[in-house]
Scaffold this active site. Structure first.
Site, PDB file in Angstrom:
ATOM      1  N   TYR A   2       0.897  -1.549   0.096  1.00  0.00           N
ATOM      2  CA  TYR A   2       0.157  -0.089  -0.047  1.00  0.00           C
ATOM      3  C   TYR A   2       0.948   0.746  -0.053  1.00  0.00           C
ATOM      4  O   TYR A   2       1.519   1.354   0.863  1.00  0.00           O
ATOM      5  CB  TYR A   2      -0.598   0.413   1.108  1.00  0.00           C
ATOM      6  N   TYR A  22       3.869   2.221  12.297  1.00  0.00           N
ATOM      7  CA  TYR A  22       3.803   0.431  11.822  1.00  0.00           C
ATOM      8  C   TYR A  22       5.189  -0.315  11.903  1.00  0.00           C
ATOM      9  O   TYR A  22       6.172  -0.309  10.993  1.00  0.00           O
ATOM     10  CB  TYR A  22       4.027   0.502  10.452  1.00  0.00           C
TER      11      TYR A  22
END
Length: 596
Positions: free
Chosen positions: A463, A537
């Site tokens: 992504y 993340y």
């Protein structure tokens, strides 16, 4: 049927798109309120080489990050409900708690299996389900007395085992602290750390017409999202969430183990201001337990409706999809090159696209689809013309068949209309913040890996989120989120259901990441092309010398030049190192290396 399939099976007509539990950075779309052009698309009318298609997909063909996007494309259906709609009420019942749960309590399992990543399950000695800052103080002081390692859970979306770690003995769960209110005396919006993004968006918007430029997954907890900086579809227009963070109320300890609640704000001085700064992107689980965030845009004046950003009334969106069967390697390369070049040209706030959000989803070939989503404020006088021009450039560059759809969606519906991801599947995500688009070598790596493996990789994807705009207008040291000049945020992800798949899935995503960064020791070392990695993340591989061979420590990849400053805050506010995990900030003298 796999356990993953069993947990997520839905009976709903879905567009032929990857599955995603958190939506792309562009807004979700709702084709129930389309203009004439979108109605023609929904009817299947050809528009150039694109047309709207609808089909039914099995779960195996859907990727994790698309789940929340689907209701907007299918008339707004919702699975598992949405966030609470309650407004602030001065007559609220007495605060919950204190609730302390041990393993023999049946409620213990509910709270220790709440993490979204099924790879990890914790076994703390006790869980404190707290309802007030005073209860957090007592829980932390008790842990400090016992020198027990503490972890905090808000929404439960941590990618790694920082909460669900066998070494964690005390879990403080703030999920019942969900109030979103306005404090007229301090002229700030007060958000308790357990509130979800969906709750925050709904209450701020319906109550005062304002919002925060945060992420697109309504189930994510504010407690962790804000700690890393927080970006979303409105960030090119309004910056990061922490650019609007006025203060934090946080429980900290002193060298004796005594816990207390400290309020640190942008206007504080000395050590208190440094504590505020550390919470503007330094990551979670480092300094204490945030109980409440205080929000007000710097320099804002007037009433509460002027103190935070105002979202658009509606958004105009465009979505483009290509099928892997139509994309050979040259066409794939042309598409990614055109996508990267276009976004590099329009990254600044001064571009006609200065406020456009955009996301690219590269689904695995087993999924079948590559998708680009983009959105603008529907009130922009040239919104559709700009989106059409954007789409025309990409589709012409690829030169292969595509499908297209457009819609206009009320803003609140666009951010709340998603299916709530129930969690429990296993996944591994890795992060790169790119200053430049992928080069041709990296594009080849992506093509090879996305075509490697069989149906078991149908939920794997990469992504790409468009950054820039107002994010880049803030100096890199003004907050603890230093990656202000990043053009894209890239997430590389594998998702699977069965334990026996784990090694193959981990190998797929790890090999992809290592090959993308083969020129810099397998990790995104900051240079002209890379800014590093995003702390929200987290990936413990970056601290593994067998995978990070660059000689650059993970702390530099995540925090850049700000790590030494964060380390000093750690020393001052968590002298017992009560709050730590595999990638936590270390006190001075214990600086991490690539082997830590």
């Amino acid at each position: 049927m796999t356990s993953l399939s069993a947990s997520l099976t839905v009976s709903i007509r879905l567009s032929n798109r990857p599955f995603r539990p958190c939506p792309p950075p562009s807004y979700q779309r709702d084709s129930t309120v389309p203009p004439a052009s979108a109605r023609r698309l929904a009817a299947g009318e050809a528009t150039g080489r694109g047309r709207q298609e609808r089909t039914v997909l099995p779960l195996a063909r859907l990727t994790r990050r698309r789940l929340l996007e689907l209701p907007a494309l299918t008339g707004g259906a919702v699975l598992l409900g949405g966030p609470a709609a309650s407004a602030p009420d001065a007559r609220r019942p007495e605060t919950l708690g204190p609730v302390v749960l041990e393993p023999d309590d049946p409620r213990y399992t509910e709270l220790t299996t709440r993490g979204y990543n099924g790879r990890f399950t914790g076994s703390p000695d006790r869980v404190h389900l707290v309802g007030s800052a005073e209860q957090v103080v007592r829980a932390v002081e008790e842990a400090a007395r016992d020198r027990a390692r503490v972890a905090v859970r808000s929404g439960g979306h941590c990618f790694e085992n920082f909460v669900d770690d066998p070494a964690v003995r005390v879990l403080v769960d703030v999920s019942e602290m969900t109030a979103v209110t306005y404090d007229p005396k301090r002229r700030v919006f007060v958000v308790e750390a357990g509130a979800t993004l969906g709750r925050v968006y709904r209450t701020l918007y319906l109550g005062w017409g304002v919002t925060l430029p945060g992420g697109g997954c309504p189930a994510v907890g504010v407690g962790g999202h804000v700690a890393g900086g927080g970006y979303g579809a409105l960030s090119r227009r309004y910056g990061l969430v922490v650019d609007h963070l006025h203060g934090v109320e946080v429980v900290v300890t002193d060298p004796s183990g005594r816990a207390r609640l400290v309020t640190a704000t942008r206007e504080s001085t000395g050590a208190e201001r440094e504590l505020w700064w550390a919470h503007t992107g330094g990551g979670g689980g480092n300094f204490g337990v945030v109980t409440r965030y205080l929000f007000r845009t710097p320099g804002a004046t007037g009433g509460p409706g002027e103190l935070l950003p105002r979202p658009p009334g509606a958004v105009r969106s465009t979505s483009l999809s290509w099928q892997w069967r139509d994309l050979d390697r040259p066409a794939f390369t042309r598409l990614l090159r055109a996508h990267g070049d276009w976004h590099r040209r329009h990254a600044g706030s001064g571009s006609p696209y200065g406020e456009m959000s955009s996301g690219l989803t590269l689904g695995h070939r087993a999924n079948g689809t590559i998708t680009v989503d983009a959105a603008l404020d529907a009130a922009h006088p040239h919104a559709q013309r700009l989106l059409d021009a954007f789409a025309a450039g990409l589709t012409a560059a690829a030169g292969v068949p595509h499908t297209a759809s457009s819609a206009t969606t009320p803003w609140l519906k666009s951010v709340l209309g998603g299916v709530q991801w129930p969690g429990g599947a296993r996944f591994k995500s890795t992060s790169t913040l790119l200053r430049e688009p992928w080069d041709d070598r990296q594009t080849g790596v992506l093509h090879d890996h996305l075509n490697r493996g069989g149906p078991e990789f149908a939920t794997a994807a990469v992504y790409l989120t468009f950054l820039g705009g107002r994010i880049a207008a803030v100096p890199p040291d003004a907050t603890a989120m230093p990656h202000r000049d990043a053009l894209f945020s890239a997430v590389h992800e594998a998702l699977w259901g069965e334990e026996e798949q784990t090694e193959r899935q981990l190998a797929w995503v790890r090999n992809l990441y290592a090959d993308l960064h083969a020129d810099t020791g397998g990790v995104p070392v900051p240079n002209e092309a890379n800014s590093g990695a995003y702390v929200n993340y987290p990936d413990t591989d970056l601290a593994d010398p067998l995978r990070n061979t660059s000689g650059v420590p993970w702390s530099t990849l995540y925090h850049r030049d700000g790590y030494a400053r964060l380390s000093r805050v750690k020393e001052r506010w968590d002298p017992l190192d009560l709050f730590h995990h595999a990638l936590s900030v270390r006190p001075p003298g214990a600086e991490p290396s690539s082997s830590s």
